[in-house]
Design an enzyme around this catalytic site. Sequence first.
Site, PDB file in Angstrom:
ATOM      1  N   LYS A 194       0.982  -1.119   0.063  1.00 40.54           N
ATOM      2  CA  LYS A 194       0.154  -0.032  -0.098  1.00 40.54           C
ATOM      3  C   LYS A 194       0.824   1.131  -0.107  1.00 40.54           C
ATOM      4  O   LYS A 194       1.021   1.876   1.010  1.00 40.54           O
ATOM      5  CB  LYS A 194      -1.128  -0.084   1.155  1.00 40.54           C
ATOM      6  CG  LYS A 194      -1.777  -1.125   1.384  1.00 40.54           C
ATOM      7  CD  LYS A 194      -3.319  -0.833   0.551  1.00 40.54           C
ATOM      8  CE  LYS A 194      -4.021   0.378   1.130  1.00 40.54           C
ATOM      9  NZ  LYS A 194      -5.254   0.805   0.268  1.00 40.54           N
ATOM     10  N   ASP A 227      -5.471  -3.639  -1.396  1.00 41.02           N
ATOM     11  CA  ASP A 227      -6.632  -3.808  -1.589  1.00 41.02           C
ATOM     12  C   ASP A 227      -7.480  -4.145  -3.307  1.00 41.02           C
ATOM     13  O   ASP A 227      -7.954  -5.085  -3.301  1.00 41.02           O
ATOM     14  CB  ASP A 227      -7.281  -2.631  -1.258  1.00 41.02           C
ATOM     15  CG  ASP A 227      -6.861  -1.252  -1.713  1.00 41.02           C
ATOM     16  OD1 ASP A 227      -5.938  -1.299  -2.351  1.00 41.02           O
ATOM     17  OD2 ASP A 227      -7.540  -0.234  -2.006  1.00 41.02           O
TER      18      ASP A 227
END
Length: 373
Positions: A194, A227
């Site tokens: 991320k 994600d």
Amino acid sequence: MSANKKLLILAGDGIGPEVMRQVRRLVDWMGRRRGQTFEVKEGLVGGAAIEASGVPLSEATLADAKAADAVLLGAVGGPKWDKIEFERRPEAGLLRLRKELALFANLRPAIVLDALVDASPLKADIVRGLDIMIVRELTGGVYFGEPRGITTLENGERQGVNTQVYTTSEIQRVARVAFELARKRSRKVCSVEKANVMESGLLWREEVTALHAAEFSDVELSHMYADNCGMQLIRNPRQFDVIVTDNLFGDMLSDEAAMLTGSLGMLPSASLGVADATGTRRALYEPVHGSAPDIAGRDIANPIAAMFSFAMCLRYSFDLAAEAEMIEKAAAQVLKGGLRTTDIMAPGMARCSTTVMGDSILRALDKLNVGAV
Ligand code: NAD
């Protein structure tokens, strides 16, 4: 190659000994039929070791594990030992083994065999032919980072803290494993973090990119946020070849990928350590499933996850890719023929025991071997 290949078999608890019996037959078959002999030691881990010596991993077994080229593990744990304190539980034996062998890279393949395409909860069109490998960093990141703990603040609120922390060398060594694996597959690595919201993710991306440029420019590298990767694994999992990611994201994404195949009894894994001067790595191979106390002792467990773990061992610890492929092919043929253990049973198929599944895979191996010489 001959008898200098050292294996330590730790069958463990529950269905561990049942599935590892079939693995032992494979090991012996390799010596008999392929001239690939192994020096095999057996030992106790988990609940079985607690019963014998009071601890889930004895010093002697740990020394044997360090002396072996590869450790083959069944599974540990069971209700009998659920009430003892955490450090003395069966699982603590496995954790200590991973730690002492410094196994920093966890390899989890997710493969959908044609014969089991309907076992996936996803549509056959999405998962048919799936063959991906998730490489998860196993000894760093938020599960180990300091500071950590629960404290009470001045205003009386409680605060829980964990720290996501990675260094250049931790990132580069796991990325190197992923790039090297990709070279033996479709030469594609997707690095997952991320970087948009975490500095540790940004460092991860920069270090993977630098290593790629310096040593692995023949491999295609892409980057993806974790994600999005979770979503893409469901939407179009076949876009991936090798995924490399940190401990936390890897924990989740490898379980998600496992579910794409729909069958716990089929999933192998490998955990690799640092390479020595000859390029050899400490390694532990084990099925993803646990000790399955609900079916233990009934000769109905699926031995294929453990057998495929041995195939990974042949491929990654001993460079015996042809022999590894033979095991995978033999199992695929047996499944294609309609034989199923209970966990993967489907309408119209023939239900069989652990032993009969082992017998049938060995017979298929004999046939493949005749074809091979
Ligand atoms: P589990 O993987 O043992 O079992 C989950 C379910 O899958 C059960 O219904 C079981 O019967 C079935 N199953 C698992 N492997 C199978 C196989 N090879 N063939 C057919 N069916 C199979 O997970 P659990 O029930 O959550 O845990 C049971 C014990 O195993 C616990 O003590 C847990 O701590 C331990 N465990 C150990 C490991 C390990 O050794 N690496 C991993 C997970 C769980």
